[in-house]
Design an enzyme around this catalytic site. Structure first.
Site, PDB file in Angstrom:
ATOM      1  CB  SER A 265      -0.961  -0.009   1.198  1.00 24.02           C
ATOM      2  OG  SER A 265      -0.259  -0.227   2.407  1.00 24.02           O
ATOM      3  CG  ASN A 266       3.223   2.886   3.147  1.00 22.85           C
ATOM      4  OD1 ASN A 266       3.124   4.089   3.352  1.00 22.85           O
ATOM      5  ND2 ASN A 266       2.771   1.979   4.003  1.00 22.85           N
TER       6      ASN A 266
ATOM      7  CE  LYS B 209       3.365  -4.256   6.503  1.00 23.50           C
ATOM      8  NZ  LYS B 209       3.727  -3.478   5.301  1.00 23.50           N
TER       9      LYS B 209
END
Length: 315
Positions: A53-54, A177
């Site tokens: 997402s980053n 994660k």
């Protein structure tokens, strides 16, 4: 994948979720991206979670995702960082599409795939559906897969520790994660499944030291984009028993992590990196919008952020 030997989990350590840079026309700026990948590798990261997402995976075309993975693997290999692990983000809303992205990731040189659960049909994604999804994807995947637990981007889906332990016994599911930052869940997982088979990482730097202390595998975080050396320094201090010194760096990481979340996530990270390290731009693909590196920060926020950046530059 019946009668399959269990795959090995990724090694413990520090995994960065690298931001990606774009030119003014919103095309990928591979020159800036190269500079960033190499600074992170030189900073001591264990691996990179590419197309998360980053890394704006949700803003990339399929062919861009594969090209980015190939670029990262090639850049690392050609510059003496062949040991840095590449994990590909391949989660989508479709089982078949996720399977296709796993094949692309393997072809591009990724060692693992990190996958969030589909969430469009939130009311239908009960525990049974989540377990079925991951098992089907793992059975078909040419590389081992990991579970991306991030309630903030999956409509609140947040499997419990029993679900992770059940899935962790699949021979091709090798880790997670944990974006939920639930240290109780982390503790139950690591006390049940051997780290060599299932590695549990936290997703935020402000939970990193506590996670290490309960024998988690480490962190897979976005703040590493700004301060990889500071994270490595904290890890090494704790590893040699210098807990008070490690705790002091963790204090800086905790404040900076909150500031990053408060002022724009990946957009803020781009602004800080461009300002402090001299490459890249603040361009971000929509619907997100660019922010500055100084978005009306409070005085104590400026202090905390500058303390971390000063430490990073001193190492």
């Amino acid at each position: 994948m019946t009668e399959q030997s269990p795959a090995a989990a990724p090694p413990p350590g520090l995994y960065v979720a690298p931001i990606i840079f774009f030119k003014a026309d919103h095309e990928i700026d591979f020159s800036a991206y190269r500079a960033h990948i190499l600074r992170l590798a030189k900073g001591g990261v264990t691996g990179m979670f590419v197309n998360g997402s980053n890394g704006e995976a949700q803003h990339l075309f399929h062919e861009e995702r594969k090209a980015v993975l190939q670029f990262v693997r090639k850049t690392l290999d050609e510059n003496g960082f062949g040991q840095v692990v590449v994990i590909a983000g391949t989660g989508t809303q479709s089982t078949r599409e996720t399977m296709k992205l796993n094949v692309d990731a393997a072809e591009a040189g990724a060692s693992y795939a990190l996958i969030f659960p589909p969430s469009t049909w939130r009311s239908r994604m009960d525990n049974e559906a989540i377990i079925r999804f991951y098992r089907e994807v793992a059975d078909a995947s040419p590389i081992p897969i990991m579970i991306y637990n991030n309630p903030g981007i999956t409509a609140g889906i947040n499997p419990d520790s029993d679900t992770f332990i059940t899935l962790g016994r699949h021979p091709n599911i090798v880790g997670t994660k944990l974006g939920c930052e639930d240290l109780g869940k982390l503790t139950r997982i690591v006390n049940t499944l051997p780290q060599s088979k299932f590695a549990a990482f936290v997703a935020a730097s402000d939970a990193l030291l506590p996670a290490i202390m309960v024998k988690g595998a480490g962190g897979n975080t976005s703040l590493l984009n700004v301060a990889p050396k500071a994270h490595r320094r904290m890890w090494d201090l704790y590893d040699k028993g210098s807990v008070p010194e490690a705790r002091e760096i963790h204090r800086l990481l905790s404040h900076a992590d909150w500031i990053k979340n408060k002022y724009g996530g990946p957009a803020f990270l781009k602004a800080v990196v461009a300002k402090e390290f001299g490459y890249g731009s603040t361009v971000i693909r929509g619907p997100l919008k660019a922010v500055s590196a100084d978005p009306d920060l409070q005085a104590d926020e400026v202090k905390h952020l500058q303390q971390l950046i000063s430490l990073e530059k001193s190492l």
